[in-house]
Design a protein around this motif. Structure first.
Motif, mmCIF file in Angstrom:
data_model
loop_
_atom_site.group_PDB
_atom_site.id
_atom_site.type_symbol
_atom_site.label_atom_id
_atom_site.label_comp_id
_atom_site.label_asym_id
_atom_site.label_seq_id
_atom_site.Cartn_x
_atom_site.Cartn_y
_atom_site.Cartn_z
ATOM 1 N N VAL A 62 0.837 -1.204 0.000
ATOM 2 C CA VAL A 62 0.000 0.000 0.000
ATOM 3 C C VAL A 62 0.871 1.253 0.000
ATOM 4 N N PHE A 63 1.930 1.249 0.790
ATOM 5 C CA PHE A 63 2.823 2.414 0.851
ATOM 6 C C PHE A 63 3.424 2.706 -0.525
ATOM 7 N N GLU A 64 3.982 1.704 -1.170
ATOM 8 C CA GLU A 64 4.661 1.931 -2.445
ATOM 9 C C GLU A 64 3.680 2.373 -3.532
ATOM 10 N N ILE A 65 2.507 1.765 -3.571
ATOM 11 C CA ILE A 65 1.538 2.102 -4.615
ATOM 12 C C ILE A 65 0.985 3.510 -4.422
ATOM 13 N N LEU A 66 0.604 3.856 -3.204
ATOM 14 C CA LEU A 66 0.052 5.190 -2.982
ATOM 15 C C LEU A 66 1.125 6.273 -3.109
ATOM 16 N N LEU A 67 2.341 5.958 -2.706
ATOM 17 C CA LEU A 67 3.431 6.917 -2.877
ATOM 18 C C LEU A 67 3.694 7.166 -4.357
ATOM 19 N N ALA A 68 3.765 6.090 -5.134
ATOM 20 C CA ALA A 68 3.966 6.228 -6.573
ATOM 21 C C ALA A 68 2.824 7.019 -7.201
ATOM 22 N N SER A 69 1.630 6.880 -6.653
ATOM 23 C CA SER A 69 0.470 7.607 -7.171
ATOM 24 C C SER A 69 0.647 9.110 -7.010
ATOM 25 N N VAL A 70 1.145 9.533 -5.854
ATOM 26 C CA VAL A 70 1.358 10.960 -5.605
ATOM 27 C C VAL A 70 2.337 11.541 -6.620
ATOM 28 N N TYR A 71 3.443 10.870 -6.854
ATOM 29 C CA TYR A 71 4.444 11.425 -7.761
ATOM 30 C C TYR A 71 4.005 11.319 -9.222
ATOM 31 N N THR A 72 3.166 10.346 -9.532
ATOM 32 C CA THR A 72 2.569 10.295 -10.862
ATOM 33 C C THR A 72 1.654 11.497 -11.073
ATOM 34 N N GLY A 73 0.926 11.880 -10.029
ATOM 35 C CA GLY A 73 0.097 13.080 -10.100
ATOM 36 C C GLY A 73 0.917 14.341 -10.290
ATOM 37 N N VAL A 74 2.070 14.403 -9.656
ATOM 38 C CA VAL A 74 2.975 15.545 -9.844
ATOM 39 C C VAL A 74 3.442 15.604 -11.299
ATOM 40 N N ALA A 75 3.802 14.436 -11.851
ATOM 41 C CA ALA A 75 4.251 14.392 -13.240
ATOM 42 C C ALA A 75 3.158 14.889 -14.186
ATOM 43 N N ARG A 76 1.920 14.475 -13.939
ATOM 44 C CA ARG A 76 0.829 14.907 -14.818
ATOM 45 C C ARG A 76 0.632 16.420 -14.755
ATOM 46 N N ARG A 77 0.687 16.970 -13.560
ATOM 47 C CA ARG A 77 0.511 18.419 -13.438
ATOM 48 C C ARG A 77 1.645 19.160 -14.140
ATOM 49 N N ALA A 78 2.870 18.685 -14.023
ATOM 50 C CA ALA A 78 3.997 19.325 -14.695
ATOM 51 C C ALA A 78 3.825 19.256 -16.206
ATOM 52 N N LEU A 79 3.341 18.133 -16.710
ATOM 53 C CA LEU A 79 3.098 18.000 -18.140
ATOM 54 C C LEU A 79 2.027 18.984 -18.605
ATOM 55 N N ASP A 80 0.945 19.085 -17.842
ATOM 56 C CA ASP A 80 -0.119 20.038 -18.189
ATOM 57 C C ASP A 80 0.407 21.475 -18.220
ATOM 58 N N LEU A 81 1.219 21.834 -17.229
ATOM 59 C CA LEU A 81 1.759 23.189 -17.173
ATOM 60 C C LEU A 81 2.722 23.456 -18.331
ATOM 61 N N ALA A 82 3.483 22.433 -18.723
ATOM 62 C CA ALA A 82 4.391 22.589 -19.859
ATOM 63 C C ALA A 82 3.608 22.814 -21.149
ATOM 64 N N VAL A 83 2.522 22.077 -21.320
ATOM 65 C CA VAL A 83 1.679 22.252 -22.506
ATOM 66 C C VAL A 83 1.084 23.661 -22.536
ATOM 67 N N GLN A 84 0.606 24.113 -21.373
ATOM 68 C CA GLN A 84 0.053 25.472 -21.304
ATOM 69 C C GLN A 84 1.110 26.511 -21.680
ATOM 70 N N ALA A 85 2.314 26.324 -21.148
ATOM 71 C CA ALA A 85 3.386 27.277 -21.439
ATOM 72 C C ALA A 85 3.708 27.293 -22.931
ATOM 73 N N ALA A 86 3.784 26.108 -23.536
ATOM 74 C CA ALA A 86 4.112 26.037 -24.964
ATOM 75 C C ALA A 86 3.030 26.686 -25.821
ATOM 76 N N GLN A 87 1.798 26.613 -25.363
ATOM 77 C CA GLN A 87 0.690 27.178 -26.136
ATOM 78 C C GLN A 87 0.527 28.679 -25.933
ATOM 79 N N HIS A 88 1.226 29.239 -24.944
ATOM 80 C CA HIS A 88 1.082 30.672 -24.664
ATOM 81 C C HIS A 88 2.376 31.470 -24.863
ATOM 82 N N ARG A 89 3.500 30.793 -25.049
ATOM 83 C CA ARG A 89 4.760 31.496 -25.272
ATOM 84 C C ARG A 89 5.023 31.609 -26.776
#
Length: 385
Positions: free
Chosen positions: A237-264
């Motif tokens: 449970v620890f490893e799966i939920l921990l990996a889930s948190v950092y996967t969520g961080v990766a998704r948010r960073a990807l979304d922000l990068a896409v936004q930046a590319a579309q506005h710069r």
């Protein structure tokens, strides 16, 4: 029935949590409002079965929710993770016919906050050893004395799940797993001043003879690696939920990068960065890396829920998942910062905060050395004496 994340973690709630994240990080405080709203929404009991007042979700569904929460506020998600770990452990055990942690399930529904008191400075054995003394009493209770580090939820927990070493019983040594309430015998230091994940407030905890009642002593096991169901439940449970948190961080960073590319827009070419071949390749690289994480999380979480037998490979599979999720998340955030440019270097930038938050993934167990050692043993056998 199709799982609907909105039912348990609505967008409106996520946006309120996201709006508070920068201030929480800046002020280095615990996200009390986030916790209050999540508790009111029943989020702390998502892994508790319906017959005990919870939502009855599986680990795979909780993983998806934690990814969503981490995309809004990584520190809040990581803090809540430690409570969800214990409710998840209770579920894994009950699913296998062992109701040892029924009090965690009923307590969670009643408003108790369970924290994770396993980490100790210099203890790379983690679950397989402890520098905390666990002294038995004739009535079956145990007294714990020692120091725990990285105790997330430090300002708010009501029950601390921990382990210690019994050196005095006839069958000693034994690792003792138990829960102690907050009391005068538990000292919480105000020492959480970190680069990132500041809202977790994972402070140092000193135990000065903290007592676990007999009915809160849940397991005694021999030190060292072994397949006890409680150890497996905690690790999975620890490893799966921990990996889930950092996967969520990766998704948010990807979304922000896409936004930046579309506005710069490039001053040199006059075109949007989304049309720049180098930027497009960088974002494609991020997306390809991120896309691999979700299916892996879903597969292993579903296997835990379904009681799939991976035998001796379980530990290498779980450690490998955590390692891939945290290193991939760091890679994705690094690339996102380059796409966004100098604005991400600002202290107030969300990407700048993610850049700091994602570093914490390097320090959670299993560390890279443990993950690689587990994989090597799974494929090559143990090292010879």
């Amino acid at each position: 029935m199709t799982f609907d994340p909105q039912e348990h973690l609505p967008d409106a709630l996520l946006e309120r949590i996201r709006a508070r994240a920068a201030e929480i990080d800046r002020d280095n405080v615990f996200p009390h409002e986030d916790l209050a709203e999540l508790r009111a929404a029943g989020y702390l009991s998502i892994l508790v079965p319906v017959d005990r007042g919870g939502s009855g979700l599986g680990l795979a569904e909780a993983s998806l929710l934690q990814q969503r929460l981490a995309g809004a506020a990584p520190a809040t998600a990581l803090a809540v993770n430690m409570h969800l770990v214990w409710t998840g452990v209770a579920k894994v055990l009950r699913d296998r016919g062992m109701d040892d942690l029924a009090f965690v399930q009923t307590g969670s529904v009643a408003g108790e906050i369970f924290a994770f008191g396993i980490s100790e400075a210099g203890n790379d054995l983690v679950l397989f050893g402890s520098g905390t003394d666990a002294v038995p009493s004739p009535d079956g209770s145990y007294t714990f004395t020692g120091t725990k580090i990285f105790t997330s939820l430090a300002p708010v927990w009501t029950q601390l799940g921990l382990h210690g070493l019994d050196r005095t019983s006839p069958d000693a040594p034994q690792i003792v797993y138990a829960f102690v309430p907050r009391s005068e015998a538990v000292e919480t230091l105000d020492d959480w001043d970190t680069v990132g994940m500041r809202g977790t407030q994972s402070r140092t905890t000193r135990l000065h003879g903290a007592v676990a009642a007999p009915d809160r002593v849940v397991r005694r096991v021999a030190p060292g690696p072994q397949p006890d169901p409680l150890v497996f439940a905690i690790f999975s449970v620890f490893e799966i939920l921990l990996a889930s948190v950092y996967t969520g961080v990766a998704r948010r960073a990807l979304d922000l990068a896409v936004q930046a590319a579309q506005h710069r827009r490039s001053a040199k070419t006059g075109r949007m960065y989304s049309q720049d071949p180098d930027i497009r390749r960088r974002i494609a690289d991020m997306a390809i890396a991120y896309d691999a994480l979700g299916p892996q999380l879903s597969a292993l979480a579903t296997d835990v829920d379904a009681q799939t037998d991976h035998g001796g490979r379980w530990f290498s599979l779980l450690a490998g998942l955590k390692h891939r999720a945290t290193t991939t998340a760091k890679h994705v955030v690094d690339q996102a910062v380059l796409v966004a440019g100098g604005s991400s270097y600002s202290a107030g930038s969300e990407l700048g905060r993610l850049y700091r938050d994602v570093l914490a993934g390097l320090f959670h167990p299993s560390d890279p050395e443990s993950a690689h050692a587990a994989a090597a043993s799974a494929w090559l056998g143990p090292l010879e004496d």
